[in-house]
Every structure is written in C-alpha cells, then in structure tokens.
Write a protein that holds these residues in place. Sequence first.
Motif, mmCIF file in Angstrom:
data_model
loop_
_atom_site.group_PDB
_atom_site.id
_atom_site.type_symbol
_atom_site.label_atom_id
_atom_site.label_comp_id
_atom_site.label_asym_id
_atom_site.label_seq_id
_atom_site.Cartn_x
_atom_site.Cartn_y
_atom_site.Cartn_z
ATOM 1 N N HIS A 66 0.839 -1.202 0.000
ATOM 2 C CA HIS A 66 0.000 0.000 0.000
ATOM 3 C C HIS A 66 0.874 1.251 0.000
ATOM 4 O O HIS A 66 1.967 1.234 0.574
ATOM 5 N N ASP A 68 -2.840 1.293 6.278
ATOM 6 C CA ASP A 68 -4.257 1.483 6.595
ATOM 7 C C ASP A 68 -4.379 1.907 8.066
ATOM 8 O O ASP A 68 -3.884 1.205 8.952
ATOM 9 N N ASP A 127 -2.357 -2.518 8.135
ATOM 10 C CA ASP A 127 -1.599 -3.294 7.160
ATOM 11 C C ASP A 127 -0.856 -2.394 6.180
ATOM 12 O O ASP A 127 -1.378 -1.394 5.714
ATOM 13 N N TYR A 142 0.665 -4.209 3.665
ATOM 14 C CA TYR A 142 0.564 -5.104 2.498
ATOM 15 C C TYR A 142 -0.775 -5.832 2.536
ATOM 16 O O TYR A 142 -1.382 -5.972 3.602
ATOM 17 N N SER A 143 -1.163 -6.352 1.367
ATOM 18 C CA SER A 143 -2.284 -7.301 1.360
ATOM 19 C C SER A 143 -1.964 -8.439 0.403
ATOM 20 O O SER A 143 -1.192 -8.270 -0.554
ATOM 21 N N ASN A 179 -4.118 -11.721 -1.544
ATOM 22 C CA ASN A 179 -5.416 -12.342 -1.829
ATOM 23 C C ASN A 179 -5.198 -13.646 -2.596
ATOM 24 O O ASN A 179 -4.799 -13.611 -3.765
ATOM 25 N N ILE A 216 0.663 -7.851 6.947
ATOM 26 C CA ILE A 216 -0.011 -8.287 5.722
ATOM 27 C C ILE A 216 -1.475 -8.555 6.036
ATOM 28 O O ILE A 216 -1.773 -9.374 6.911
ATOM 29 N N ALA A 217 -2.375 -7.877 5.345
ATOM 30 C CA ALA A 217 -3.805 -8.179 5.503
ATOM 31 C C ALA A 217 -4.136 -9.369 4.613
ATOM 32 O O ALA A 217 -3.874 -9.368 3.416
ATOM 33 N N LEU A 218 -4.704 -10.385 5.219
ATOM 34 C CA LEU A 218 -5.041 -11.609 4.503
ATOM 35 C C LEU A 218 -6.493 -11.920 4.834
ATOM 36 O O LEU A 218 -6.750 -12.365 5.941
ATOM 37 N N ALA A 219 -7.468 -11.611 4.019
ATOM 38 C CA ALA A 219 -7.351 -11.034 2.716
ATOM 39 C C ALA A 219 -8.267 -9.807 2.631
ATOM 40 O O ALA A 219 -9.153 -9.639 3.475
ATOM 41 N N THR A 220 -8.083 -8.997 1.598
ATOM 42 C CA THR A 220 -8.876 -7.770 1.503
ATOM 43 C C THR A 220 -9.926 -7.811 0.398
ATOM 44 O O THR A 220 -10.868 -7.034 0.427
ATOM 45 N N SER A 221 -9.753 -8.691 -0.592
ATOM 46 C CA SER A 221 -10.769 -8.715 -1.647
ATOM 47 C C SER A 221 -11.221 -10.143 -1.978
ATOM 48 O O SER A 221 -11.675 -10.411 -3.076
#
Length: 294
Positions: free
Chosen positions: A13, A17, A22, A24-25, A27, A80-85
């Motif tokens: 990113h 956020d 996070d 990073y993310s 997906n 790391i956001a797991l998951a955003t989309s």
Amino acid sequence: MREVRVKSVLNRHKKRDPWFLDDYSVNPYAGCSFNCLYCYIRGSKYGKDMGASLSVKVNAPEVLEKQLKRRAERGEYGIIALATSTEPYQKIEKKTKLTRRLLEVILKYRFPVHLLTKSPLALRDMDLLRKIDREALLPRDLQERPGRGVIINYSFSTLNPALAKKLEPGAPPPEARLEAMEEFSKAGFLAGVSLIPALPFLSDSQEEMERLVEETKRHGAKFLFAGALTLFGNSPYHSKSLYYEFLREHFPDLLPKYKSLFRIFPQPPKEYQRKLQSLAERLCKKYGLAPGLV
Ligand code: SF4
C-alpha cells in the motif's frame, strides 16, 4: 473454478491502513463464494455468483516467496492483511490449502498478519498462526501496540442469522464466527470483530449494536471496529443493484430511506458516519473493548 497463474500476489500500500494497520495485502483467490450482496468487489467482472467465477491463484505461494524474500532482505517489514478482496477460508480452501501455504511462506520470512475472515476454517491453521504470532517482526512503531504478530478479525454485518443468510448466502452463520473467534481468543490470540458494514436501519441501531458488542465481548473479543455500508454501481451485478433488489423483496419500506442515504455518494453522509463511530466507541467503552487497534 478456474486456476490462474499470477505475476504478483503481494500488494504494497502507498500508506498504511489507519484502522487495520496493514502495509501489504495478499489475496489467494479472485472472487468469493460467500457472495455477500454488499461486497465491494462486486460488478460485472465476477457475475452474480462469485463462487462460480472464482479463480485460484495456483502459483501464489512461489510468487509470494520471491516477493517476501526481497522485502525481508531490505527490512521492509509490515503487517499483511489476509485477505482484503476475497475470503481466505472459503470452502475451496479445504481442498487447495492455498491460504495455509501462503501462511507457511509468511512464517518463513517472519511477516506479521492481520487475518480478516468470516470462516471457522481459519482454526485449522492455528498451529501456523501461533508460530507467526511468536516470531513475526513488527515495524518499530507497531511493536508496542498492537505488539502482536497476528491479529484475528472476524467480520459481521449483523448477528441475525436469517438476515445474514440473505445478505451473505455462502458465509458461515454469525454464531459460528463468534465461536471461532472465541477459540482463537481462548488460545491467547489478539482477536476481535469488524462490524463492517453496519447496515442502515437493520443493524446500526443502538439496540442491535449493543447486542453485537455484548456478544463479541462475551466471546472473547478485545477490539471492535464499525464501518458504514458502501454501495455503488448500476449494472445488475453491482452491490447497489443487488442490495436494492434485496430491500425491494424483504424490506420495501426501507428503500426510500436508503435512496436518500445513498443519493449522491457510495457511502452515507459524513454525519451518519460520525454517529455510527461515536455509538461504536461509546458501546466499546461500556463493555471494555478497544474501539480500534492503536
Ligand atoms: S466474504 Fe468478504 S470478499 Fe467474500 S463476498 Fe463477503 S465481503 Fe466479499
């Protein structure tokens, strides 16, 4: 289900956020079989049944390995956001174990994780998550708060099982999510809840939100976020069209109220959002939950 090969799976990113912390993310899938009507990824790309058009990023673990190795060598650690989309623990994950393999890579390079899910299947990977929680390297400014290598975040739009079934037809019922969160919490994880989206006139009242805050506290939550509903798009598969179709069928009296709230922008007016935040904060204070992570 389609198998696809990707060139990149780690999104960096531009800015961290401020809520989820996070940098990073990741997906593992494109699309989502939970099929929430309000989902922001909805649109013509995935069609009405996002499970039927689901893509599995089969080479994601190898790609992540290369990308995280490079970031780790430069010391560019971040959550790391797991998951955003997509949902990392949708049904297909039982078979593919793709999210699990991504967690193995994340553990190897010692990155912290914010797990965003609606599924009790996440409990399957508690062994890996426990190691990540212990071994992850946090950016300096996050070492004190939240100070954890893993954040477990269960998301809800309502606690009402009948309403959830209509709005999130492929997702596990709210009670199952609460129970899974409780297991994580009892195992010592930093676990909490996102009331995102709070549904205007359906789950955003003082009474409904208080019930959610009370229940999540009873199930071991340490924090709670609330966020407003976002609706946009006019094609038959966009969230706004699908949500309005749901209102027409089940809550026709609410349709004019929604049309007024979403008249200009994809989100309700700022005043609505301020009230939602302040109600969430008041209730968090009352029940001893943190209204965020920092
Ligand atoms: S679980 Fe998340 S990604 Fe999946 S449809 Fe629902 S909101 Fe979208």
